[in-house]
Design an enzyme around this catalytic site. Sequence first.
Site, PDB file in Angstrom:
ATOM      1  N   CYS A 119      26.862  62.529  42.887  1.00  0.00           N
ATOM      2  CA  CYS A 119      27.461  61.343  42.555  1.00  0.00           C
ATOM      3  C   CYS A 119      28.913  61.400  42.285  1.00  0.00           C
ATOM      4  O   CYS A 119      29.622  60.936  42.568  1.00  0.00           O
ATOM      5  CB  CYS A 119      26.657  60.562  41.483  1.00  0.00           C
ATOM      6  SG  CYS A 119      25.119  59.831  41.940  1.00  0.00           S
ATOM      7  N   HIS A 172      22.368  56.838  44.559  1.00  0.00           N
ATOM      8  CA  HIS A 172      21.678  58.006  43.709  1.00  0.00           C
ATOM      9  C   HIS A 172      20.055  57.707  44.113  1.00  0.00           C
ATOM     10  O   HIS A 172      19.741  56.911  43.452  1.00  0.00           O
ATOM     11  CB  HIS A 172      22.018  58.090  42.395  1.00  0.00           C
ATOM     12  CG  HIS A 172      21.391  59.251  41.609  1.00  0.00           C
ATOM     13  ND1 HIS A 172      21.785  60.444  41.785  1.00  0.00           N
ATOM     14  CD2 HIS A 172      20.214  59.138  40.981  1.00  0.00           C
ATOM     15  CE1 HIS A 172      20.869  61.146  40.912  1.00  0.00           C
ATOM     16  NE2 HIS A 172      20.029  60.366  40.605  1.00  0.00           N
ATOM     17  N   GLY A 200      11.899  74.004  45.443  1.00  0.00           N
ATOM     18  CA  GLY A 200      13.162  74.585  45.190  1.00  0.00           C
ATOM     19  C   GLY A 200      14.443  73.618  45.347  1.00  0.00           C
ATOM     20  O   GLY A 200      15.411  73.964  45.447  1.00  0.00           O
ATOM     21  N   HIS A 202      19.704  69.541  54.077  1.00  0.00           N
ATOM     22  CA  HIS A 202      20.717  70.768  54.458  1.00  0.00           C
ATOM     23  C   HIS A 202      20.641  70.854  55.785  1.00  0.00           C
ATOM     24  O   HIS A 202      19.536  70.843  56.645  1.00  0.00           O
ATOM     25  CB  HIS A 202      19.920  72.187  53.999  1.00  0.00           C
ATOM     26  CG  HIS A 202      19.854  72.357  52.334  1.00  0.00           C
ATOM     27  ND1 HIS A 202      20.895  73.268  51.652  1.00  0.00           N
ATOM     28  CD2 HIS A 202      19.074  71.942  51.655  1.00  0.00           C
ATOM     29  CE1 HIS A 202      20.521  73.112  50.241  1.00  0.00           C
ATOM     30  NE2 HIS A 202      19.394  72.418  50.433  1.00  0.00           N
ATOM     31  N   HIS A 228      19.363  65.269  49.388  1.00  0.00           N
ATOM     32  CA  HIS A 228      20.092  65.824  50.201  1.00  0.00           C
ATOM     33  C   HIS A 228      19.391  66.477  51.423  1.00  0.00           C
ATOM     34  O   HIS A 228      18.245  67.267  51.035  1.00  0.00           O
ATOM     35  CB  HIS A 228      21.114  66.820  49.543  1.00  0.00           C
ATOM     36  CG  HIS A 228      20.561  67.601  48.932  1.00  0.00           C
ATOM     37  ND1 HIS A 228      19.826  67.548  47.394  1.00  0.00           N
ATOM     38  CD2 HIS A 228      20.315  69.123  48.923  1.00  0.00           C
ATOM     39  CE1 HIS A 228      19.480  68.521  46.988  1.00  0.00           C
ATOM     40  NE2 HIS A 228      19.656  69.610  47.787  1.00  0.00           N
ATOM     41  N   ASN A 239      14.598  69.914  50.472  1.00  0.00           N
ATOM     42  CA  ASN A 239      13.830  70.470  49.108  1.00  0.00           C
ATOM     43  C   ASN A 239      13.576  69.359  48.249  1.00  0.00           C
ATOM     44  O   ASN A 239      14.352  68.495  48.017  1.00  0.00           O
ATOM     45  CB  ASN A 239      14.476  71.566  48.534  1.00  0.00           C
ATOM     46  CG  ASN A 239      15.099  72.830  49.472  1.00  0.00           C
ATOM     47  OD1 ASN A 239      14.121  73.252  50.175  1.00  0.00           O
ATOM     48  ND2 ASN A 239      16.022  73.253  49.354  1.00  0.00           N
ATOM     49  N   HIS A 245      19.646  65.049  43.609  1.00  0.00           N
ATOM     50  CA  HIS A 245      20.238  63.579  44.423  1.00  0.00           C
ATOM     51  C   HIS A 245      19.735  64.063  45.623  1.00  0.00           C
ATOM     52  O   HIS A 245      20.124  65.016  46.145  1.00  0.00           O
ATOM     53  CB  HIS A 245      21.886  63.678  43.964  1.00  0.00           C
ATOM     54  CG  HIS A 245      22.408  62.704  45.006  1.00  0.00           C
ATOM     55  ND1 HIS A 245      23.251  61.548  44.214  1.00  0.00           N
ATOM     56  CD2 HIS A 245      22.415  62.250  46.236  1.00  0.00           C
ATOM     57  CE1 HIS A 245      23.707  60.701  45.083  1.00  0.00           C
ATOM     58  NE2 HIS A 245      23.218  61.349  46.350  1.00  0.00           N
ATOM     59  N   CYS A 282      25.182  62.986  37.467  1.00  0.00           N
ATOM     60  CA  CYS A 282      24.726  63.850  38.782  1.00  0.00           C
ATOM     61  C   CYS A 282      26.086  64.341  39.541  1.00  0.00           C
ATOM     62  O   CYS A 282      27.030  64.012  39.740  1.00  0.00           O
ATOM     63  CB  CYS A 282      24.072  62.892  39.378  1.00  0.00           C
ATOM     64  SG  CYS A 282      23.818  63.302  41.346  1.00  0.00           S
TER      65      CYS A 282
END
Length: 115
Positions: A10, A49, A95, A104, A102, A89, A100, A7
């Site tokens: 990671c 993760h 999308g 935005h 996240h 997303n 992992h 990943c």
Amino acid sequence: MNADPDCIFCKIVAGQIPASKVFEDEELLAFHDIHPWAPVHVLVIPKLHIASLVEVGPQHGALLGRMLGLAPRLMKELGVANGFRTVINTGRDGGQEVPHLHMHVFGGPRPWAKG
Ligand code: 5GP
Ligand code: ZN
């Protein structure tokens, strides 16, 4: 800490790939997106993760809350004065490109490249 050796995020957590970090503590890492859509575009990730929001359970409630709560602090520190957008997303149709979890955070004066 649970990590996936394949990943990319990671690897950023482990320091194996460089990133322009803006925040780090025991649980969370935030860094500038490599392809920003807005004048300020950071990603907030758990160090753990977790592949996506689909994998999130009740045990992750505080972690998710901390991710969200970090956004206004980071935007203030980065000089974003007039609001910002938070986006997570999830999955192929959502999308999501990096598996992992996240968040935005986009800010800064418009126009933005996207969004
Ligand atoms: P997603 O489409 O999965 O929601 O967003 C993944 C984001 O990660 C994209 O905006 C992409 O530019 C960013 N990204 C992918 N690889 C890297 C990387 O190695 N470093 C950084 N800083 N950002 C990355
Ligand atoms: Zn990962």
